[in-house]
Scaffold this motif. Structure first.
Motif, mmCIF file in Angstrom:
data_model
loop_
_atom_site.group_PDB
_atom_site.id
_atom_site.type_symbol
_atom_site.label_atom_id
_atom_site.label_comp_id
_atom_site.label_asym_id
_atom_site.label_seq_id
_atom_site.Cartn_x
_atom_site.Cartn_y
_atom_site.Cartn_z
ATOM 1 N N THR A 886 44.611 67.937 50.163
ATOM 2 C CA THR A 886 46.172 67.752 50.623
ATOM 3 C C THR A 886 46.409 66.275 49.546
ATOM 4 N N ILE A 887 47.592 66.302 49.114
ATOM 5 C CA ILE A 887 48.014 65.219 48.238
ATOM 6 C C ILE A 887 48.175 64.119 49.353
ATOM 7 N N GLY A 888 47.266 63.028 48.641
ATOM 8 C CA GLY A 888 47.425 61.501 49.381
ATOM 9 C C GLY A 888 46.109 61.343 49.892
ATOM 10 N N TYR A 889 45.460 62.454 50.336
ATOM 11 C CA TYR A 889 44.044 62.402 50.972
ATOM 12 C C TYR A 889 43.091 62.634 49.926
ATOM 13 N N VAL A 890 43.178 63.161 48.659
ATOM 14 C CA VAL A 890 42.318 63.957 47.770
ATOM 15 C C VAL A 890 41.884 62.711 46.785
ATOM 16 N N ALA A 891 40.488 62.785 46.792
ATOM 17 C CA ALA A 891 40.192 61.667 46.075
ATOM 18 C C ALA A 891 40.614 61.824 44.649
ATOM 19 N N PRO A 892 40.643 60.476 43.849
ATOM 20 C CA PRO A 892 41.179 60.552 42.601
ATOM 21 C C PRO A 892 40.364 61.258 41.594
ATOM 22 N N GLU A 893 39.099 61.245 41.815
ATOM 23 C CA GLU A 893 38.317 61.938 40.691
ATOM 24 C C GLU A 893 38.383 63.327 40.638
ATOM 25 N N TYR A 894 38.725 63.941 41.966
ATOM 26 C CA TYR A 894 39.278 65.180 41.777
ATOM 27 C C TYR A 894 40.163 65.776 40.842
ATOM 28 N N GLY A 895 41.110 64.902 40.714
ATOM 29 C CA GLY A 895 42.283 65.105 39.727
ATOM 30 C C GLY A 895 41.732 65.288 38.485
ATOM 31 N N MET A 896 40.691 64.713 37.999
ATOM 32 C CA MET A 896 40.263 64.298 36.810
ATOM 33 C C MET A 896 39.162 65.587 36.390
ATOM 34 N N ALA A 900 33.313 68.516 43.735
ATOM 35 C CA ALA A 900 33.088 68.072 45.227
ATOM 36 C C ALA A 900 32.065 67.283 45.541
ATOM 37 N N SER A 901 32.032 66.372 46.265
ATOM 38 C CA SER A 901 31.132 65.396 46.899
ATOM 39 C C SER A 901 31.371 64.732 48.233
ATOM 40 N N THR A 902 30.169 64.443 48.807
ATOM 41 C CA THR A 902 30.518 63.581 50.062
ATOM 42 C C THR A 902 31.421 62.497 50.100
ATOM 43 N N LEU A 903 31.362 61.892 48.888
ATOM 44 C CA LEU A 903 32.048 60.753 48.614
ATOM 45 C C LEU A 903 33.533 61.082 48.442
ATOM 46 N N GLY A 904 33.999 62.155 48.502
ATOM 47 C CA GLY A 904 35.354 62.536 48.420
ATOM 48 C C GLY A 904 35.928 62.482 49.875
ATOM 49 N N ASP A 905 34.941 63.011 50.758
ATOM 50 C CA ASP A 905 35.374 62.773 52.284
ATOM 51 C C ASP A 905 35.590 61.453 52.756
ATOM 52 N N VAL A 906 34.609 60.663 51.964
ATOM 53 C CA VAL A 906 34.737 59.220 52.399
ATOM 54 C C VAL A 906 36.031 58.614 52.062
ATOM 55 N N TYR A 907 36.563 59.011 50.811
ATOM 56 C CA TYR A 907 37.670 58.485 50.119
ATOM 57 C C TYR A 907 38.987 58.660 51.219
ATOM 58 N N SER A 908 38.930 60.198 51.599
ATOM 59 C CA SER A 908 40.001 60.771 52.646
ATOM 60 C C SER A 908 39.995 59.887 54.083
ATOM 61 N N PHE A 909 38.611 59.666 54.376
ATOM 62 C CA PHE A 909 38.570 58.893 55.654
ATOM 63 C C PHE A 909 39.113 57.588 55.483
ATOM 64 N N LEU A 933 48.839 53.616 48.992
ATOM 65 C CA LEU A 933 48.345 53.098 50.503
ATOM 66 C C LEU A 933 47.391 51.950 50.222
ATOM 67 N N HIS A 934 46.203 52.364 49.466
ATOM 68 C CA HIS A 934 45.263 51.556 49.104
ATOM 69 C C HIS A 934 45.461 50.203 48.734
ATOM 70 N N ASN A 935 46.239 50.138 47.666
ATOM 71 C CA ASN A 935 46.743 48.787 47.086
ATOM 72 C C ASN A 935 47.586 48.239 48.077
ATOM 73 N N PHE A 936 48.473 48.851 48.754
ATOM 74 C CA PHE A 936 49.410 48.271 49.610
ATOM 75 C C PHE A 936 48.618 47.268 50.723
ATOM 76 N N VAL A 937 47.530 47.774 51.265
ATOM 77 C CA VAL A 937 46.685 47.465 52.047
ATOM 78 C C VAL A 937 45.888 46.155 51.466
ATOM 79 N N LYS A 938 45.305 46.593 50.188
ATOM 80 C CA LYS A 938 44.331 45.624 49.733
ATOM 81 C C LYS A 938 45.335 44.216 49.335
ATOM 82 N N CYS A 977 36.332 52.208 51.750
ATOM 83 C CA CYS A 977 36.040 53.551 51.634
ATOM 84 C C CYS A 977 36.974 54.327 50.513
ATOM 85 N N SER A 978 38.077 53.802 50.361
ATOM 86 C CA SER A 978 38.941 54.416 49.385
ATOM 87 C C SER A 978 38.974 53.804 48.141
#
Length: 1010
Positions: A886-896, A900-909, A933-938, A977-978
């Protein structure tokens, strides 16, 4: 006697002379039949009633018991009738030598072995009655040579093989009974050649295939019975045109199609019509009222829809009407029409969609009426007081409706009542007149809103076997009159009420009771020693009361006990070692004040069968319990140094505080979650088998009113599954959508091998076809009462009115617990399974909350299962297929194009965690260009963190001095995580540790600091 024998022989010789028959031939015929009968007797090994005692040489064989001889041919045997004589043995093949035999009746004996083929030689035979005689083997083909046969009854034996097609040549056969055998194969079409046949019963013969259309040629058919087989297909239309049919029974098959609307006119002579337990559809024909002789109508357990015919009252001789377990949507006005049926005995309509209230006319039904069962419908209102007029009532079942008000006192007039089941309604009061029902066997009033005390008058129900008053608002003490009802043997369930006081000593009278459930009350005191008399007890459930004292020695005598739950009471002292001698499958002693050594024998050897948590002074036991070792007597006598005492005191305080906090949290969750579980061993945690029809019914036809969610590949409906009476969520796949089938398979594969408290539990899978022949696939899950996390975090639009609902507020402690639950589930998927599982679509709508606000991850439609766990997983083990999400929760590396990896789930979390504590969706309109959202909080960490925190959290904790530090710690986990680079992301094991540390530091200690 010899004188009479001489006279008989002389007469025989004169008869031969006058008939011009050689004497030798006459004597030979005499000997042939006698020898055949002697051989018959020789094959009998048991004759308990002495029915063959007269078969001896002192009597002529025509005088033997059970033998009939011809008038024209005095020595020739024409009848052999020995029914119900208890004979044991074989049927001798010499029976085929009785060439004049016209009838043989050996029913209700015990002839093992087969029916001899030699019977085919009996060309004069007209009646064969061998039912209930234990014959085995096949049906002899040679019987077809008995061309004069009119009656063939081979029912209720152990015959095997196919029905011989040769039977179709018996043109004079009027009755063919083959019921209750172990036959196989199909019904031979040659049966249609039996032009004289008027009785046909092939019931319970294990036949399959379709009903041959040739049967419609049996124009004289009156009795037609094919029930309890595996027949499929449709009923041949020609059968509905045989106007002579009186009994039409096709129950317990797999027949489908609809019943002709004019059946009452074409089969006008019907008096029994039974098609229950099939797959028929359509409506119940209104023309049935034209068959004026109808007495029994049974449509139970099909897929009929529509309404109940209104003019059934025209059938003045009607005795039984059954239409339960269908899809009938109707009110109850049809009951009024049945008041004309003066001989009515039985009304069965449970498991439909009947609505409305019970009409007052129910009081005018036949006084002969025995049963009314209308359970599991949508019936409202109260029970009319006129119900007391039905004086011959034996069964009244109305459970699972919406009935309200007090149970009328007039019900006490039904003194012939044996079963009264009114559970799962909204009744408010119990009448004392229930004590008048002295013949009552089953009384189930559980899951209502009944208040007040339990009437002692129930103690007058001396025939009671089962009593269920659970889940009401009853208070007061347990009446001794009930606890002394020695008749109660199956079930005594009074759980989930507010009953107080001690257990009466009279409970020792319940010597035959199997299940006693008094859990979730306010009972107190010690367990009386008289419990030791309840020797038949298998399940004793006393949890969540205030019982005290040591565990009673009375349990020692309960040798049949399988389950014992004493949890959440105030029991103290040692755990008795004798509990290990009982054959227990389950033992729960949690949250009491028990101390000392845990036994290690019997049930105590099975860590999964016992629970002893919350007893802080226990020691020893098996290693799996992880209890401290018990001190030896020698070491306990040694004096500890002052320094050691101080250290132990400090450590003890720390452990006590930790256990107290953990105990409080565990008890709070457990108290909520146990409200929804049954106290007896539940079928809920077993894998269920469900059909399309059951799911259709559970969801009210997949109605929009039951729709609780729509996704890319499926729609989710709320439903009530009849077979286990529980609320479930049914995920129906939209197989027309590309990728839906793959999603279904992914979810099945992922869920079949995993089990974790924070993963949504699958109860069943249905892969079938719907009633239109279309492929149907669905998954059945536990229903989560508090919906999904997204609806708690954000405003949602009401489905019916398009209005915005107010967001339900999540407290900070709840957000922390939910975050930990999600992290625990992911850590299990990534590292705790034999195979690594990548969820692939973690987002708030896929996090479900149960009624205790415990989080469960669901929707594994995009899950990927990859190779066995190895050291590579920590670095992000990959799969060969790009995963979608789902857009917004998908790890950026998937778009490139990364795999699939477990670290993709970590990003979503990480994104999910930030969303939970900021209240901002990652797709919020404010996030554009390079801002997400990541940069907004960071960018807000650490000084401006309070500016981005969800306002609901600030309203709850804004005055707390520690809240800023708490928010900074949580947001840092989300940011870690993100991270854009997978290698820089935090591991889930570390996430869990940090979240728990935050909770202990700020939510527990922080509050004390303020």
């Amino acid at each position: 006697m010899s004188k009479w024998l001489t006279v008989l022989c002389t007469a025989l010789m004169w008869w031969c002379f006058l008939c011009n028959v050689p004497a030798a031939s006459c004597i030979m015929a005499n000997e042939t039949d006698r020898i055949a009968l002697v051989a018959f007797k020789a094959a009998i090994v048991k004759d308990p009633f002495g029915s063959l005692t007269s078969w001896n040489h002192s009597l002529h064989h025509c005088l033997w018991n059970g033998i009939l001889c011809s008038r024209r041919h005095p020595d020739r045997v024409t009848g052999l009738t020995l029914m119900s004589q208890g004979l044991v043995g074989l049927l001798s093949p010499h029976i085929g030598n009785l060439s004049f035999l016209r009838q043989i009746d050996l029913q209700n004996n015990s002839f093992h072995g087969s029916i001899p083929q030699e019977m085919g030689r009996l060309s004069r035979l007209r009646r064969i009655t061998l039912n209930g005689s234990s014959f085995g083997g096949g049906i002899p083909n040679n019987i077809s040579r008995c061309s004069k046969l009119e009656w063939l009854n081979l029912g209720n034996n152990n015959l095997t093989g196919n029905i011989p097609a040769e039977l179709g040549s018996l043109s004079k056969l009027g009755t063919l009974y083959l019921f209750t055998n172990k036959l196989s194969g199909t019904i031979p079409p040659s049966i249609g050649n039996l032009s004289s046949l008027f009785r046909l019963s092939l019931a319970e013969c294990n036949l399959d295939g379709e009903i041959p259309g040739e049967i419609a040629r049996l124009r004289s058919l009156r009795f037609f019975q094919l029930s309890v087989n595996n027949l499929s297909g449709k009923i041949p239309s020609g059968l509905y045109n045989i106007s002579t049919i009186q009994q039409f029974s096709l129950a317990f098959n797999q027949l489908h199609g609809s019943i002709p609307t004019d059946i009452g006119s074409t089969l006008a002579n019907l008096y029994v019509f039974q098609v229950y337990n099939n797959l028929f559809t359509g409506t119940i024909p209104t023309s049935l009222s034209n068959a004026s002789n109808l007495q029994w109508i049974d449509f139970f357990s099909n897929n009929f829809s529509g309404t109940v015919p209104r003019d059934l009252g025209k059938l003045l001789g009607l005795q039984m009407i059954a239409f339960g377990q269908n899809w009938l949507q109707d009110d109850l006005t049809f009951i009024s029409s049945l008041t004309n049926c003066s001989t009515l005995l039985y009304i069965e309509g449970g498991g439909n969609l009947l609505r409305g209230s019970l009409p007052d006319s129910i009081a005018n039904l036949s006084t002969s009426l025995n049963e009314i069962t209308l359970e599991n419908n949508q019936i409202r209102g109260s029970i009319p007081s006129g119900i007391g007029n039905l004086l011959n009532f034996t069964v009244f079942i109305m459970e699972g409706n919406y009935l309200t008000g007090p149970i009328p006192s007039s019900i006490g007039s039904l003194q012939n009542l044996h079963i009264l089941r009114l559970g799962q309604n909204k009744f408010t009061e119990l009448p004392s007149s229930l004590g008048n029902l002295t013949l009552l066997n089953i009384l189930n009033l559980g899951q209502n809103s009944i208040h007040g005390s339990i009437p002692p008058s129930l103690g007058d129900c001396h025939s009671l076997l089962e009593l269920d008053l659970s889940k009401n608002n009853l208070h007061g003490s347990l009446p001794p009159e009930i606890m002394s009802l020695s008749s109660i043997s199956t079930l005594l369930r009074l759980s989930h009420n507010a009953l107080t006081g001690p257990l009466p000593s009279e409970l020792g009278s319940l010597k035959n009771l199997e299940i006693m459930d008094l859990s979730y009350n306010r009972l107190s005191g010690s367990i009386p020693n008289t419990l030791s008399s309840c020797l038949s007890l298998e399940w004793l459930l006393l949890e969540n009361n205030s019982f005290e004292g040591e565990i009673s020695q009375s349990f020692r005598n309960l040798r049949g006990l399988r389950g014992l739950d004493l949890s959440c009471n105030n029991f103290s002292g040692l755990i008795p070692s004798y509990l290990g001698e009982l054959q227990l499958d389950m033992l729960n002693l949690s949250f009491n004040r028990l101390r000392g050594q845990v036994p290690i024998q019997g049930v105590f050897q099975n860590g999964s069968a016992i629970s002893i948590v919350g007893n802080n002074e226990l020691c020893g036991g098996i290693a799996k319990l992880e209890l401290p070792p018990c001190p030896s007597s020698k070491s306990s006598n040694n004096k500890l140094s002052h320094r050691m005492k101080v250290i132990l005191l400090v450590v003890g305080l720390v452990i006590f505080l930790s256990l107290f906090v953990s105990f409080f949290i565990f008890l709070q969750r457990r108290h909520v979650s146990k409200k929804k579980t049954s106290s007896t061993p539940s079928i809920k945690h077993q894998f269920l088998r469900v059909s399309y029809a059951e799911l259709l019914k559970a969801t009210n036809g997949f109605s929009e009113a039951n729709l609780i969610g729509v996704g890319s590949y499926a729609s989710v409906y709320k439903g009530i599954l009849d077979q286990v009476q529980m609320v479930v969520a049914v995920k129906v796949l939209n197989l027309q959508t590309r990728g839906a089938f793959k999603s279904f398979m992914s979810e099945c594969k992922a869920l079949r091998a995993i089990r974790h408290r924070n993963l949504l539990k699958i109860l069943s899978v249905c892969s079938s076809v719907d009633f239109h022949g279309n492929e149907f696939k669905a998954l059945v899950y536990e229903f989560m009462a508090n919906g999904n996390l997204g609806n708690w975090l954000h405003q949602v639009r009401a489905r019916d009115h398009g209005q915005l609902e107010e967001p339900r507020n999540l407290k900070l402690i709840q957000r922390l617990d939910i975050s930990t639950d999600i992290a625990s589930a992911l850590e299990y998927l990534h590292c705790g399974c034999e195979l690594t599982i990548i969820h692939g679509d973690l987002k708030p709508s896929n996090v479900l909350l149960d009624d205790g606000m415990i989080a469960h991850i669901g929707d594994f439609g995009l899950a990927k299962i990859i190779s066995t766990i190895s050291s590579d997983v920590a670095q992000g083990q990959s799969n060969s297929v790009v995963i979608r999400g789902t857009i917004g929760y998908v790890a950026p590396e998937y778009g490139m194009g990364d795999m699939a990896s477990t670290l993709g789930d970590v990003y979503s979390f990480g994104i999910l965690l930030l969303e939970m504590f900021t209240g901002k969706r990652p797709t919020d309109a404010m996030f554009k260009d390079h801002l997400n959202l990541h940069n907004f909080v960071k960018n807000a960490l650490p000084d401006r963190v309070m500016e981005i925190v969800d306002p609901c959290i600030l309203l709850e904790h804004n005055t707390r001095s520690w809240i800023k530090e708490c928010m900074v710690s949580i947001m840092r986990i989300g940011v870690a995580c993100s991270m854009e680079s997978p290698t820089n992301r935090m591991e889930m094991g570390s996430v869990i540790s940090e979240l728990r540390k935050i909770k202990n530091t700020y939510m527990n200690e922080g509050l004390n600091q303020d």
